[in-house]
Design a protein around this motif. Structure first.
Motif, short mmCIF file in Angstrom:
data_model
loop_
_atom_site.label_atom_id
_atom_site.label_comp_id
_atom_site.label_asym_id
_atom_site.label_seq_id
_atom_site.Cartn_x
_atom_site.Cartn_y
_atom_site.Cartn_z
N CYS A 130 0.95 -1.11 0.26
CA CYS A 130 0.12 0.05 0.13
C CYS A 130 0.88 1.40 -0.11
N ILE B 299 -3.43 -1.24 -2.59
CA ILE B 299 -3.80 -1.03 -3.57
C ILE B 299 -4.12 -1.17 -4.89
N CYS B 300 -5.08 -0.42 -5.23
CA CYS B 300 -6.31 -1.15 -6.31
C CYS B 300 -5.11 -0.65 -7.67
N GLY C 236 -6.46 2.98 -7.93
CA GLY C 236 -5.43 3.25 -6.61
C GLY C 236 -5.73 4.06 -5.92
N ASP D 34 -6.55 2.33 -1.53
CA ASP D 34 -5.72 2.00 -0.37
C ASP D 34 -7.06 0.94 -0.21
#
Length: 166
Positions: A71, A133-134, A138, A140
């Motif tokens: 992250c 994070i995706c 993006g 979190d």
């Protein structure tokens, strides 16, 4: 830091106490700023002449900052290492891999940097439960949910999508 070992270089069994407490300027640039060392490196130990080989023994302590692997959250951690290294005179032809010295001095920074690098974690995470994070938006995922599709198929594999369906 250069350590003057001229007093023990020629006398078998003699030793010298070493105390080092300083920032190592090259450390951050060597690690490409992935790990940040803003605290001084502390080393307490000794170097002893054992049969013409100088043996360095001691404890190294320092603090560092690194981003979480998943992250990118900032993590502060410590290193506490026992160091045992050997030095031989650069003029001696030895077939073992040890540090060398010449001119009555040993270079301590190289040894400390090598030991620090070898003992840093490859991947540091803020916690084992970190979701990261995706990769699409993006977000979190530890604090937010996102509605991004996770079943996207690579265009090159689209033809294999229904391979196992009759």
């Amino acid at each position: 830091m250069k350590v003057d070992i001229s007093g023990i270089e020629k006398t078998d069994g003699s030793s010298l106490q070493i105390e080092y407490n300083s920032l190592i300027e090259d450390l951050n640039s060597i690690l490409d700023h992935e790990f940040l060392f803003n605290a001084p490196v502390e080393f307490n130990g000794s170097v002893a002449n054992v049969g013409g080989v100088l043996k360095l023994n001691g404890r190294l302590k320092t603090d560092y900052t690194v981003g979480c692997y998943r992250c990118l959250k900032e993590i502060h951690d410590k290193l506490d290492l026992l160091i045992c290294e050997e030095f031989v005179n650069a003029g001696e032809n030895m077939n073992v891999e040890v540090y060398t010295y010449e001119g009555g001095f040993i270079e301590l920074d190289k040894v400390l940097i090598d030991n620090i690098i070898l003992n840093l974690p490859m991947k540091k995470m803020c916690s084992e439960e970190c979701k990261g994070i995706c990769p699409t938006c993006g977000a979190d995922l530890n604090h937010n949910e996102c509605n991004c599709r996770t079943d996207a198929i690579h265009p090159g594999m689209e033809a294999l999508k229904n391979f196992f369906n009759n």
